[in-house]
Motif scaffolding. Structure first.
Motif, short mmCIF file in Angstrom:
data_model
loop_
_atom_site.label_atom_id
_atom_site.label_comp_id
_atom_site.label_asym_id
_atom_site.label_seq_id
_atom_site.Cartn_x
_atom_site.Cartn_y
_atom_site.Cartn_z
N ASP A 64 10.31 -2.38 17.85
CA ASP A 64 11.16 -1.79 16.83
C ASP A 64 11.88 -2.81 15.95
O ASP A 64 12.44 -2.43 14.92
CB ASP A 64 12.22 -0.90 17.48
CG ASP A 64 11.62 0.26 18.25
OD1 ASP A 64 10.59 0.80 17.80
OD2 ASP A 64 12.19 0.63 19.30
N SER A 67 11.07 -3.04 12.05
CA SER A 67 11.39 -1.81 11.32
C SER A 67 12.91 -1.62 11.24
O SER A 67 13.43 -1.20 10.20
CB SER A 67 10.73 -0.60 11.95
OG SER A 67 11.20 -0.37 13.25
N LYS A 68 13.62 -1.94 12.29
CA LYS A 68 15.08 -1.76 12.31
C LYS A 68 15.81 -2.70 11.35
O LYS A 68 16.89 -2.37 10.88
CB LYS A 68 15.63 -1.95 13.73
CG LYS A 68 15.16 -0.90 14.72
CD LYS A 68 15.81 0.42 14.47
CE LYS A 68 15.48 1.40 15.58
NZ LYS A 68 16.06 2.71 15.34
N GLY A 70 14.44 -3.73 8.50
CA GLY A 70 13.93 -3.49 7.16
C GLY A 70 12.77 -4.36 6.72
O GLY A 70 12.58 -4.57 5.53
N GLU A 72 9.46 -3.74 7.51
CA GLU A 72 8.18 -3.04 7.64
C GLU A 72 7.76 -2.35 6.34
O GLU A 72 6.71 -2.65 5.81
CB GLU A 72 8.27 -2.00 8.76
CG GLU A 72 8.22 -2.61 10.15
CD GLU A 72 6.89 -3.24 10.49
OE1 GLU A 72 5.84 -2.65 10.21
OE2 GLU A 72 6.90 -4.35 11.04
N LYS A 73 8.57 -1.45 5.84
CA LYS A 73 8.19 -0.66 4.67
C LYS A 73 8.05 -1.54 3.44
O LYS A 73 8.96 -2.31 3.10
CB LYS A 73 9.22 0.44 4.41
CG LYS A 73 9.15 1.56 5.41
CD LYS A 73 10.06 2.69 5.01
CE LYS A 73 9.93 3.81 6.03
NZ LYS A 73 10.86 4.89 5.74
N GLY A 74 6.91 -1.42 2.78
CA GLY A 74 6.68 -2.16 1.55
C GLY A 74 6.41 -3.64 1.72
O GLY A 74 6.30 -4.37 0.75
N ASN A 75 6.33 -4.10 2.94
CA ASN A 75 6.11 -5.53 3.20
C ASN A 75 4.67 -5.72 3.67
O ASN A 75 4.29 -5.19 4.71
CB ASN A 75 7.09 -6.02 4.27
CG ASN A 75 7.08 -7.51 4.45
OD1 ASN A 75 6.10 -8.18 4.15
ND2 ASN A 75 8.16 -8.04 4.96
N LYS A 78 2.59 -8.14 7.97
CA LYS A 78 2.82 -7.38 9.20
C LYS A 78 2.58 -8.25 10.43
O LYS A 78 1.61 -9.00 10.49
CB LYS A 78 1.88 -6.17 9.26
CG LYS A 78 1.91 -5.28 8.05
CD LYS A 78 3.17 -4.48 7.99
CE LYS A 78 3.08 -3.48 6.84
NZ LYS A 78 4.33 -2.89 6.51
N GLU A 115 -3.69 -6.31 9.31
CA GLU A 115 -3.17 -6.12 7.94
C GLU A 115 -2.41 -7.36 7.48
O GLU A 115 -2.55 -7.80 6.34
CB GLU A 115 -2.27 -4.89 7.91
CG GLU A 115 -1.79 -4.51 6.55
CD GLU A 115 -0.89 -3.28 6.57
OE1 GLU A 115 -0.32 -2.96 5.51
OE2 GLU A 115 -0.76 -2.62 7.62
#
Length: 137
Positions: A64, A67-68, A70, A72-75, A78, A115
């Protein structure tokens, strides 16, 4: 220069960053920010609450953490965290965050996912750890 995946060797200093520093090349800037954010994730995930029984440990499970904080999204970069890193002080200290014979979380080891490999141009292995913390935090 093209994207990061195609030019990761130059961005990592293969040619002493020739032509990339003045002005700072946009891909090198993104590369530097990327690794800086991965270090900042350790500080952002450190339990600073001295009254907590988990003081000095991570706030989040390895699966986690990104993601916690910030990342993960849009990055496109990975990673999967494979291990957390801990250290223990064996000295007495007047610095309140150094507690003799108590482990403290200092960072993590992560590996680029498939990815992430595509975005970075290689299977990146990242070892990230924090430095010292100020006692007033």
């Amino acid at each position: 220069m093209g994207d990061i995946a195609k030019n990761w060797k130059q961005l990592s200093g293969e040619n002493d960053w020739e032509g990339l520093l003045d002005p700072l090349h946009i891909n090198l800037r993104q590369y530097i920010i990327h690794y800086g954010e991965r270090v900042q994730a350790v500080y952002d995930s450190f339990n600073h609450e001295k009254s907590s029984p988990l003081y000095g440990f991570p706030l989040y499970a390895p699966k986690d953490l990104f993601s916690k904080v910030g990342l993960e999204k849009g990055n496109p970069f990975k990673y999967t965290i494979t291990n957390y890193l801990y250290a223990m002080a064996d000295i007495d200290s007047s610095i309140d965050w150094i507690v003799k014979d108590q482990s403290s979380w200092i960072g993590y080891i992560a590996v680029a996912t498939d990815e992430g490999k595509a975005a970075l141009g290689r299977r990146d292995i990242l070892i990230s750890w924090r430095g010292t913390l100020l006692s007033g935090k």
